[in-house]
Scaffold this motif. Structure first.
Motif, PDB file in Angstrom:
ATOM      1  N   TYR A 705       0.661  -1.397  -0.041  1.00 43.50           N
ATOM      2  CA  TYR A 705       0.523  -0.160   0.131  1.00 43.50           C
ATOM      3  C   TYR A 705       1.145   1.539   0.131  1.00 43.50           C
ATOM      4  O   TYR A 705       0.975   1.964  -0.771  1.00 43.50           O
ATOM      5  CB  TYR A 705      -1.107   0.176   1.105  1.00 43.50           C
ATOM      6  CG  TYR A 705      -2.454  -0.909   0.762  1.00 43.50           C
ATOM      7  CD1 TYR A 705      -2.986  -1.342   0.094  1.00 43.50           C
ATOM      8  CD2 TYR A 705      -2.630  -1.585   2.571  1.00 43.50           C
ATOM      9  CE1 TYR A 705      -3.936  -2.129  -0.082  1.00 43.50           C
ATOM     10  CE2 TYR A 705      -3.835  -2.451   2.008  1.00 43.50           C
ATOM     11  CZ  TYR A 705      -4.376  -2.597   0.900  1.00 43.50           C
ATOM     12  OH  TYR A 705      -5.115  -3.145   0.878  1.00 43.50           O
ATOM     13  N   ASP A 710      -1.116   4.436  -0.971  1.00 40.81           N
ATOM     14  CA  ASP A 710      -2.211   5.234  -0.170  1.00 40.81           C
ATOM     15  C   ASP A 710      -1.836   5.002   1.011  1.00 40.81           C
ATOM     16  O   ASP A 710      -1.963   3.553   1.893  1.00 40.81           O
ATOM     17  CB  ASP A 710      -2.793   3.252  -0.778  1.00 40.81           C
ATOM     18  CG  ASP A 710      -4.345   3.526  -0.159  1.00 40.81           C
ATOM     19  OD1 ASP A 710      -4.555   4.289   1.079  1.00 40.81           O
ATOM     20  OD2 ASP A 710      -5.202   2.707  -0.516  1.00 40.81           O
ATOM     21  N   ARG A 713      -4.287   3.583   4.259  1.00 39.48           N
ATOM     22  CA  ARG A 713      -4.963   2.281   4.471  1.00 39.48           C
ATOM     23  C   ARG A 713      -3.415   1.674   5.073  1.00 39.48           C
ATOM     24  O   ARG A 713      -3.309   0.708   5.996  1.00 39.48           O
ATOM     25  CB  ARG A 713      -4.460   1.222   3.413  1.00 39.48           C
ATOM     26  CG  ARG A 713      -6.474   1.763   2.728  1.00 39.48           C
ATOM     27  CD  ARG A 713      -6.749   0.188   1.930  1.00 39.48           C
ATOM     28  NE  ARG A 713      -6.410   0.590   0.986  1.00 39.48           N
ATOM     29  CZ  ARG A 713      -7.355  -0.293  -0.127  1.00 39.48           C
ATOM     30  NH1 ARG A 713      -7.940  -1.487   0.054  1.00 39.48           N
ATOM     31  NH2 ARG A 713      -7.196  -0.148  -1.509  1.00 39.48           N
TER      32      ARG A 713
END
Length: 791
Positions: A705, A710, A713
């Motif tokens: 992630y 990201d 997350r």
């Protein structure tokens, strides 16, 4: 460490589509079958259509009514399928065993694989082929066969026999089987009675009516009359019906069988061993009881005579393949105490249960890890399961515990860890109660349970057990006893697993010194101890000591065991890994390549250890940046492990994780992320949320992630992984240190430099203290800290 096993190459290939071209069947023709015309015609009609889909019909009725005989007769004489196979289906374990036997009949080379993999091959074959009939005999619970039916739902025929009349609506239709018509029961009675010549049959109709036209009861009463020369009317006069009716509690069928049981055992009073054997056999599974389990019950001639008389009276069936069968109703009666029945006194029942356990304890192979003993272990598992299921643990004896321990060791070696742990727990509790906490068998049992806990990653329970076992071994056996040395080695391994290398290393060193002094420098146990110490050095980054030790162990194993011995191949693989760890890929790669070639030649291309070598070679290619060779090799290894080991095997999950990482290295996040997510889900389901491998998957997913940008997350997942690793593995475990370093990097990525710097500094201090200043992880953390400070 146990020796690796060489299996034939065909053991790993799918069952060929054209297996058994001339047909295969284990369904015997039902001897003496009579009547049942309407039921047979109903089965003909039921299985006449439905091409392209499973047709399932369940024959139901009370116990002893003749369901199995009807199914066997129809399958043997009216079914046209090329493959016809009967499976005892009264438990999930029995279904698995029956499927495994089908797999071996279709492809004999599968015989050395674990039973669950054999069963899986059979299901895959059934799901892809037609022209087969499977008889699932004596299904107790629909759930035990529902998954099988669903998986083969595109082809074939399934015939079920069961006492359960309802619940089949989702799978197929049912056919109710009732008792015999009077003419049919008289015909069966007369056929058995007159088998060896003319006999007085007057009163056969009245006797069959008295027995309620129940198939098993008619068969056993006829066998009694034939054996004793008793006429049907004389048989009726032997015992008043009112007295018979009180002979047993339960259903009409149970009371009917109780009448014949009592009368037959009265007649066999001159052969008391017959009653003893029948009560003993009652504690095993009803089918496939190895006859040689009874070898120590009496002298061979006496034993054969007693079994022969039981067979003559139809109390036992000799399958003429070295096994016996006892009807479930007869078994249930024979293990139920009844103070009013001289053949079922409580003391006699207790003695029979103890004898059944003693026979099983002696029957299990001494070394359950040797493939030559696996067929025997598989044959005995249903019987130890039946024995322990039919009585409470407080009736277990030392023999019961020994049988449970042997069975659990076999199951653990085959990867069936949940039932193995349950069996180990029950065995240890029994040994402690019966023999005491310091008996050698108790100590061995405690060590085995600790090993099972360690295998499933439950180190919170494994470590205290190992510690207690070592203390007790030293006090009971002495410090130099082989069991003590083995216990010390196991405890050192557990310390290494939890990252407590400060205790693991000295214990490994002491164990090696003691093994060399007590057993000699060339003893296989000494070589194993040396290999383990080398691994511990490598774990703490002390490759300067690990590599020479690995080199010496390889040289010694080549000299003592030979260049192709499985342990020698393991040493070669380990040395290659050590070269890779120290960055010497020029020596690591050729050694990995040679090990793959040797294992393919010695063990076969699909052997689990060959697949491990192939995975290691892919990792070495990845380490030198050769993703063009690494990725396809990872992909091939994953495919092979899914086919050979199954989708949920720990090695398969490891392959999936490694392939995901190679995709990540190649910049292919579109394939890496879903594979990491799938692997984490599977590991949580299969190995549990706290297993070290699960924590590794969670860390890897968080990292992917992070690579994908990201951070929403990635950061919570890194934080959760660090918390879990500190709780499960401890604050100083190398994986915990890696998690702390990764979380610091995530804080740096989101701009939280204050927390990043503090975490990098703490991690560096811990790495220098735990792993040493020269360890590769320490160097990496130091570089990360310098980068964060510069930022």
């Amino acid at each position: 460490m146990y020796a690796e096993r060489a299996l034939p190459a065909e053991a790993y290939a799918p069952i060929p589509a054209d297996a058994a071209p001339h047909g295969v069947s284990n369904i015997p023709a039902a001897a003496g079958f009579v009547g049942r015309g309407a039921a047979l015609d109903a089965l003909d009609s039921a299985f006449a259509g439905g091409a392209g889909e499973v047709v399932l019909h369940a024959v139901h009725g009370l116990g002893g009514i003749g369901k199995s005989a009807l199914a066997a007769h129809w399958a043997a004489h009216r079914a046209t399928a090329r493959v016809r196979w009967r499976i005892t289906a009264d438990s999930p374990e029995a279904v698995e065993a029956g499927l495994a036997s089908l797999a071996r009949a279709l492809q004999p080379g599968l015989g050395e694989l674990p039973a669950e993999l054999q069963a899986e091959r059979a299901v895959q074959w059934l799901a892809a082929r037609g022209d087969w009939l499977v008889v699932l005999d004596n299904v107790e619970r629909i759930d035990d066969v529902g998954a099988l039916v669903d998986r083969v739902a595109s082809r074939g025929r399934i015939l079920v026999t069961t006492r359960r009349a309802t619940g089949w609506y989702r799978h197929g239709a049912t056919i109710r089987l009732d008792v015999f018509e009077p003419a049919e029961s008289v015909a069966l009675f007369t056929r058995i009675l007159t088998h060896d010549g003319p006999r007085d049959t007057d009163g056969a109709d009245a006797l069959c009516a008295e027995l309620g036209h129940l198939a098993l009861a008619v068969e056993q009463a006829a066998a009694y009359c034939a054996e004793t020369g008793t006429s049907p009317r004389a048989y009726l006069d032997l015992r008043p019906a009112t007295r018979f009716g009180a002979a047993a509690e339960g259903s009409d069928s149970e009371r009917t069988i109780a009448r014949i049981w009592h009368l037959t055992l009265d007649r066999l009073a001159d052969t008391p061993l017959a009653g003893d054997l029948l009560r003993t056999l009652a504690w095993y599974a009803p089918d496939g009881i190895p006859r040689d389990l009874l070898d120590e019950a009496a002298e061979p001639a006496e034993l054969s005579a007693a079994i022969g008389r039981l067979v003559a009276y139809s109390m036992v069936t000799d399958n003429h393949d070295g096994t016996l069968t006892v009807h479930r109703l007869v078994q249930a009666l024979a293990r139920t105490p009844d103070p009013g029945d001289p053949h079922r006194g409580p003391e006699a029942i207790d003695h029979a249960r103890s004898q059944a356990a003693a026979h099983l304890a002696k029957a299990f192979p001494a070394d359950v890890y040797q493939p030559t003993g696996w067929p025997r272990c598989r044959a005995l598992l249903p019987h130890i399961d039946a024995l322990t299921r039919h009585h409470s643990p407080d009736h277990d004896t030392a023999d019961t515990a020994q049988a449970l321990d042997r069975a659990a060791l076999y199951q653990k070696g085959q990867g069936a860890l949940a039932p193995a742990i349950q069996a180990f727990q029950r065995a240890l509790a029994t040994y402690e109660r019966v023999l005491g906490t310091e008996h050698p068998l108790t100590l061995g049992s405690r060590n085995n349970l600790a090993g099972a806990y360690e295998t499933v990653g439950d180190l919170g329970r494994a470590l205290p057990l190992y510690q207690r076992t070592l203390e007790d071994c030293e006090r009971v056996h002495g410090t130099d006893h082989p069991d003590t040395l083995g216990s010390r080695n196991n405890l050192a391994g557990a310390y290494a697993t939890v990252g407590d290398l400060g205790r693991a290393l000295p214990l490994y060193q002491r164990t090696l010194e003691d093994c060399e002094r007590v057993q000699g420098t060339d003893h296989p146990n000494t070589l194993t101890s040396r290999n383990n110490l080398a691994h511990a050095y490598a774990t703490v980054g002390n490759l300067g000591r690990a590599v020479p030790l690995y080199q010496r162990t390889l040289e010694d194993r080549e000299r003592v065991l030979g260049t192709d011995h499985p342990d020698t191949l393991t040493s070669r693989n380990n040395l290659a890994g050590a070269y890779e760890a120290m960055g010497d890929l020029g020596r690591a790669l050729p050694l990995f390549e040679r090990t793959v070639e040797d294992r393919e030649r010695v063990l076969g291309t699909d052997h689990p250890d060959t697949l491990t070598s192939r995975d290691n070679l892919a990792g070495a290619y990845e380490a030198v940046g050769d993703l063009g060779r690494a990725v396809p090799l990872y992909e091939r290894t994953l495919e092979d492990r899914e086919r050979v080991l199954g989708t949920d095997h720990p090695d398969t999950l490891a392959s999936r994780n490694n392939l995901a990482y190679s995709y990540l290295r190649a910049g292919d996040l579109g394939r890496a992320l879903p594979l990491y997510e799938c692997t984490l889900e599977d590991r949580e389901r299969v190995q549990g949320t706290d297993h070290p491998n699960t924590l590794t998957s969670r860390n890897n997913l968080a990292y992917s992630y992070l690579r994908a940008g990201d951070l929403g997350r990635a950061l919570p997942l890194f934080e959760r992984t660090l918390e879990d690793r500190e709780r499960v593995l401890g604050t100083d475990h190398p994986d915990t240190l890696a998690s702390r370093n990764n979380l610091a990097g995530a804080y740096e990525a989101v701009g939280d430099l204050g927390r990043a710097l503090r975490l990098f500094e703490r991690t560096l201090e811990d790495c220098e203290r735990v792993l040493g200043p020269g360890h590769p992880m320490t160097a990496g953390v130091r570089a990360n800290l310098e980068h964060a400070r510069a930022t």
